[in-house]
Design a protein around this motif. Structure first.
Motif, PDB file in Angstrom:
ATOM      1  N   LYS A   3       0.826  -1.203   0.000  1.00  0.00           N
ATOM      2  CA  LYS A   3       0.000   0.000   0.000  1.00  0.00           C
ATOM      3  C   LYS A   3       0.860   1.252   0.000  1.00  0.00           C
ATOM      4  N   ARG A   4       1.938   1.235   0.787  1.00  0.00           N
ATOM      5  CA  ARG A   4       2.821   2.397   0.840  1.00  0.00           C
ATOM      6  C   ARG A   4       3.514   2.611  -0.509  1.00  0.00           C
ATOM      7  N   THR A   5       3.962   1.525  -1.139  1.00  0.00           N
ATOM      8  CA  THR A   5       4.624   1.647  -2.446  1.00  0.00           C
ATOM      9  C   THR A   5       3.660   2.175  -3.500  1.00  0.00           C
ATOM     10  N   CYS A   7       1.025   4.066  -2.980  1.00  0.00           N
ATOM     11  CA  CYS A   7       0.774   5.486  -2.719  1.00  0.00           C
ATOM     12  C   CYS A   7       1.951   6.338  -3.206  1.00  0.00           C
ATOM     13  N   LYS A   8       3.171   5.830  -3.042  1.00  0.00           N
ATOM     14  CA  LYS A   8       4.338   6.585  -3.495  1.00  0.00           C
ATOM     15  C   LYS A   8       4.311   6.768  -5.014  1.00  0.00           C
ATOM     16  N   TYR A   9       4.011   5.703  -5.746  1.00  0.00           N
ATOM     17  CA  TYR A   9       3.995   5.815  -7.206  1.00  0.00           C
ATOM     18  C   TYR A   9       2.852   6.701  -7.684  1.00  0.00           C
ATOM     19  N   ILE A  10       1.730   6.632  -7.004  1.00  0.00           N
ATOM     20  CA  ILE A  10       0.612   7.501  -7.393  1.00  0.00           C
ATOM     21  C   ILE A  10       0.986   8.966  -7.190  1.00  0.00           C
ATOM     22  N   GLY A  11       1.628   9.280  -6.042  1.00  0.00           N
ATOM     23  CA  GLY A  11       2.047  10.649  -5.785  1.00  0.00           C
ATOM     24  C   GLY A  11       3.082  11.131  -6.782  1.00  0.00           C
ATOM     25  N   ILE A  12       4.043  10.267  -7.126  1.00  0.00           N
ATOM     26  CA  ILE A  12       5.079  10.650  -8.087  1.00  0.00           C
ATOM     27  C   ILE A  12       4.462  10.923  -9.461  1.00  0.00           C
ATOM     28  N   LEU A  13       3.594  10.039  -9.916  1.00  0.00           N
ATOM     29  CA  LEU A  13       2.988  10.213 -11.241  1.00  0.00           C
ATOM     30  C   LEU A  13       2.061  11.419 -11.279  1.00  0.00           C
ATOM     31  N   LYS A 141      16.458   9.465   1.228  1.00  0.00           N
ATOM     32  CA  LYS A 141      16.429   9.399   2.689  1.00  0.00           C
ATOM     33  C   LYS A 141      15.076   8.956   3.243  1.00  0.00           C
ATOM     34  N   ARG A 142      14.064   8.955   2.403  1.00  0.00           N
ATOM     35  CA  ARG A 142      12.720   8.489   2.761  1.00  0.00           C
ATOM     36  C   ARG A 142      12.147   9.230   3.966  1.00  0.00           C
ATOM     37  N   CYS A 143      12.407  10.530   3.998  1.00  0.00           N
ATOM     38  CA  CYS A 143      11.849  11.430   5.019  1.00  0.00           C
ATOM     39  C   CYS A 143      12.242  11.037   6.439  1.00  0.00           C
ATOM     40  N   LYS A 144      13.336  10.300   6.582  1.00  0.00           N
ATOM     41  CA  LYS A 144      13.800   9.923   7.913  1.00  0.00           C
ATOM     42  C   LYS A 144      14.607  11.042   8.569  1.00  0.00           C
TER      43      LYS A 144
END
Length: 735
Positions: A3-5, A7-13, A141-144
């Motif tokens: 689900k996280r992956t 969401c990441k691709y949807i946001g990027i696209l 850094k994945r917002c860390k």
């Protein structure tokens, strides 16, 4: 994870689509720079490049647009392949290939002219640099890690370009840019950044202004962000409503009424913000706006507490090992065979006697029996040895060694009992240290929302507050104020925390001119208490104690030394002091009383005492009543009056004693009345004492204790035969 992956691709696209739609004089250079930055950040080319080509043709389906998009794809792909071989020159390769891809703008020279072509090429490179700067903490850094100011500034540049692209996505008046702006502005304000909310609003306004070629949207969105910040602490629907109302109001004030479709989009976006979970807001706040210094200090606090707790637990294990070692000391073996060696071996009949079955066992039994008593007697000779021809010599030898062996047995038993007592004490110490260690090592949790709320409340009252730290149990405030007292600050903290808090201590050595105040959660209940006493002689043998223990516990204890006068006073005073010490040390109630009893029992002086202890948890209302040979304790509550008794010997009679132990739950208005036998003997019986306590209806514990004492004195015509003391405590709930 899936689900996280996703969401990441949807946001990027989606962001790529918005940037591809950003148009400057008929060209779309933002999408090219953002595409190269995505590949630079590690996004797969098989996803990014086809998406960029599709979005480019979607917004401008022409040959020149297709050629430009293909050149960007080829250049970016080539840069990605070469960067695998030359990793140290990765950024240089992407910059050069992105610049080379701009040669495809020659196909557009008739639209923009040769002079503007370098401008749009530089704009594409600028978007690439800004995208790399912003996407690196997101993708790599994945917002860390917290965003730097330059990274946030680059994010603002991309947001302006994305807003420009969103402004072009209008369908029959419904504007997607207004919908997303109405969501992002209150979201940014809610995570704790007023300046961030205004910046986001102005970025959306700048994008809309570039599309409409009118500066008014910049002012509109900034005004919306400012109004939304005023309602940041209000319920979520009110904050959303304020954003929509502010947009409509400012538009009408500037004589530029919005379309109803835009108002609907704005309202939908604001309402969508209501469904964001508080946990998600806290996560974003921690990632973006928590001060690094405060985070480091809190990490040090948590690590120090955990290390201290582990050390205490390690020390408790040492005491446990010592306890086990003390319990496993082997018993000394008794010397045997003295009679056989010194008497029987010299007898002429030794060979005949030693051949008999059970002969040596009988000798050993005779040795043990004589050693236990310290002497030997003919009447206790085993039957097998009664026919011995040398019986008189056998008895004489047994008597000679009996006294010495008897002393050895007594010494061994004393050592055994001493080891047992020491082992018990070591076990108690191990338990106390382990309990303290578990409490100390509990992870410290902080609440940034409440910290900001307290700082705002104190700032409103005229204090300078550089830092506030809120944990599960305490609130620490560093402030400077010439007018606020500790009680004023406690009231402000209680208001902000929506719970009662009390001042614990202050320290003035934090910063020059500043004071650090520590506040703790006030317990739910408190106790009003009083005592009434009368002594038979000049000194009373009764002693009492009212103390607050750690962990919001309250203890009241009453001790009656046997007899009256100085010796009885000294005995009860010693018992009370020991009770206070053991309870303050953190021992549980039964262990504390057992330790006090054992200490008094080992004292050679025969001074015995009765003990009555009540421990109340002021948070839950749970009470423990422990009694050793004391009169009944009266509990008055909503359900009536009850007597709690405990049959046991006084303290100090035996090392091991059985205590009367009762647990119950108290409520507001319940009372506990304890008295020594001077009261019950004067009234005639426990039943009369319970009746006298039940007859009292006053709410003041002092008056109630005094009335019970006067009843006892009246029953004895004003002259009590023993020391008499009454303790009365009433529990009440704080507002």
């Amino acid at each position: 994870m899936v689900k996280r992956t996703l969401c990441k691709y949807i946001g990027i696209l989606f962001s790529l689509c918005c940037l591809c739609g950003a148009t400057f004089a008929g060209l779309r250079p933002c999408g090219a720079g953002y595409t190269a930055a995505l590949l630079y950040g590690g996004m797969p080319a098989v996803v990014v490049l086809p998406a960029y080509l599709a979005f480019s043709l979607l917004f401008d389906f022409s040959l020149s647009s297709a050629v430009y998009a293909l050149s960007v794809c080829v250049a970016s792909f080539a840069a990605a392949l070469l960067s695998l071989r030359f990793r140290k020159a990765k950024r240089l390769l992407f910059t050069l290939f992105t610049a080379a891809a701009q040669t495809a703008l020659l196909l557009k020279h008739s639209q923009i002219g040769y002079l503007l072509m370098p401008v749009w090429g530089i704009l594409s490179l600028g978007v690439f640099v800004a995208s790399v700067c912003f996407l690196h903490p997101v993708l790599v850094k994945r917002c860390k890690f917290k965003f730097l100011e330059t990274e946030l500034a680059c994010g603002g540049v991309l947001l302006i370009c994305a807003a420009l692209g969103l402004s072009g996505m209008r369908v029959r008046g419904f504007d997607l840019c207004y919908l997303i702006a109405a969501f992002c502005i209150p979201f940014t304000v809610a995570v704790g950044s007023l300046s961030g909310g205004v910046a986001v609003g102005m970025c959306f306004g700048a994008g809309i202004a570039l599309y409409d070629m009118h500066p008014a949207p910049i002012a509109f969105m900034a005004f919306v962000a400012l109004v939304t910040s005023l309602f940041a602490s209000a319920p979520r629907p009110l904050a959303s409503l304020s954003a929509t109302a502010a947009y409509v109001l400012v538009a009408y004030l500037f004589a530029a009424p919005p379309l109803w479709q835009q108002t609907v989009c704005f309202a939908v976006g604001a309402i969508a913000f209501c469904f964001v979970s508080p946990a998600r807001l806290r996560a974003v706040r921690d990632a973006l706006f928590t001060p690094a210094t405060a985070t480091a200090a809190r990490g040090i606090i948590g690590r120090s507490a955990q290390e201290t707790g582990n050390r205490l637990i390690g020390a408790s294990r040492i005491f446990t090992d010592m306890q086990l070692a003390m319990q496993q000391v082997p018993e000394g073996e008794e010397a045997a065979g003295d009679l056989e060696r010194n008497v029987c071996a010299r007898c002429a009949s030794y060979a005949e006697c030693s051949a008999k079955r059970g002969y040596r066992a009988a000798l050993a039994a005779m040795e043990r029996s004589s050693a236990t008593k310290g002497r030997a007697s003919v009447s206790e000779i085993p039957a097998l040895l009664s026919a011995c021809n040398n019986l008189s010599a056998l008895v004489g030898a047994a008597s000679a060694s009996a006294q010495a062996r008897h002393e050895q047995i007594l010494l061994r038993e004393a050592k055994k009992e001493g080891r047992k007592i020491v082992a018990q004490q070591l076990g108690l110490m191990s338990g106390v240290l382990r309990q303290m260690g578990e409490q100390v090592k509990t992870p410290v949790r902080f609440d940034a929302v409440k910290e900001k709320r307290i700082a705002d409340e104190l700032s409103y009252r005229g204090a300078a507050v550089p830092e506030v730290i809120v944990t599960d149990d305490t609130v620490s405030v560093v402030l400077y104020s010439e007018t606020l007292s500790e009680s004023d600050v406690a009231a402000a903290v209680s208001k902000a925390m929506r719970a009662p808090y009390r001042f614990v201590r202050g320290s003035a050595d934090v910063l020059p001119g500043y004071t650090m105040l520590l506040f703790a959660r006030a317990p739910r209940y408190d106790v009003a208490f009083s005592v009434a006493a009368s002594a038979k002689e000049e000194r009373s043998g009764d002693n009492h104690s009212f103390i607050h223990l750690g962990g919001d516990r309250f203890m009241m204890a009453l001790c009656d030394g046997m007899g009256s006068g100085e010796q009885a006073e000294r005995a009860s005073e010693t018992a009370i002091e020991l009770v206070e010490s053991f309870f303050r040390a953190g021992l549980d109630s039964m262990s504390a009383v057992e330790c006090v009893n054992r200490f008094l029992a080992l004292n050679e002086c025969e001074r015995f005492s009765t003990l009555d202890v009540t421990v109340i948890d002021l948070e839950s209302g749970d009470a423990e009543i422990i009694k050793l040979s004391s009169p009944a304790t009266v509990v008055k509550g909503r359900d009536g009056v009850r007597a709690v008794s405990g049959a046991a010997l006084p303290m100090g009679v035996f090392e091991n004693v059985t205590c009367g132990h009762t647990s119950l739950r108290l409520q507001t208005g319940d009372e506990i009345i304890m008295a020594t036998d001077g009261i019950t003997d004067a009234l005639g019986s426990t039943e009369q004492f319970v009746s006298a306590a039940a007859m009292q209806s006053c709410a003041d514990p002092q008056a109630e204790a005094k009335n019970i004492l006067e009843c006892a004195m009246a029953a004895q015509r004003g002259k009590l035969k023993d020391d008499a003391t009454v303790l009365c405590a009433r529990i009440f709930e704080k507002n």
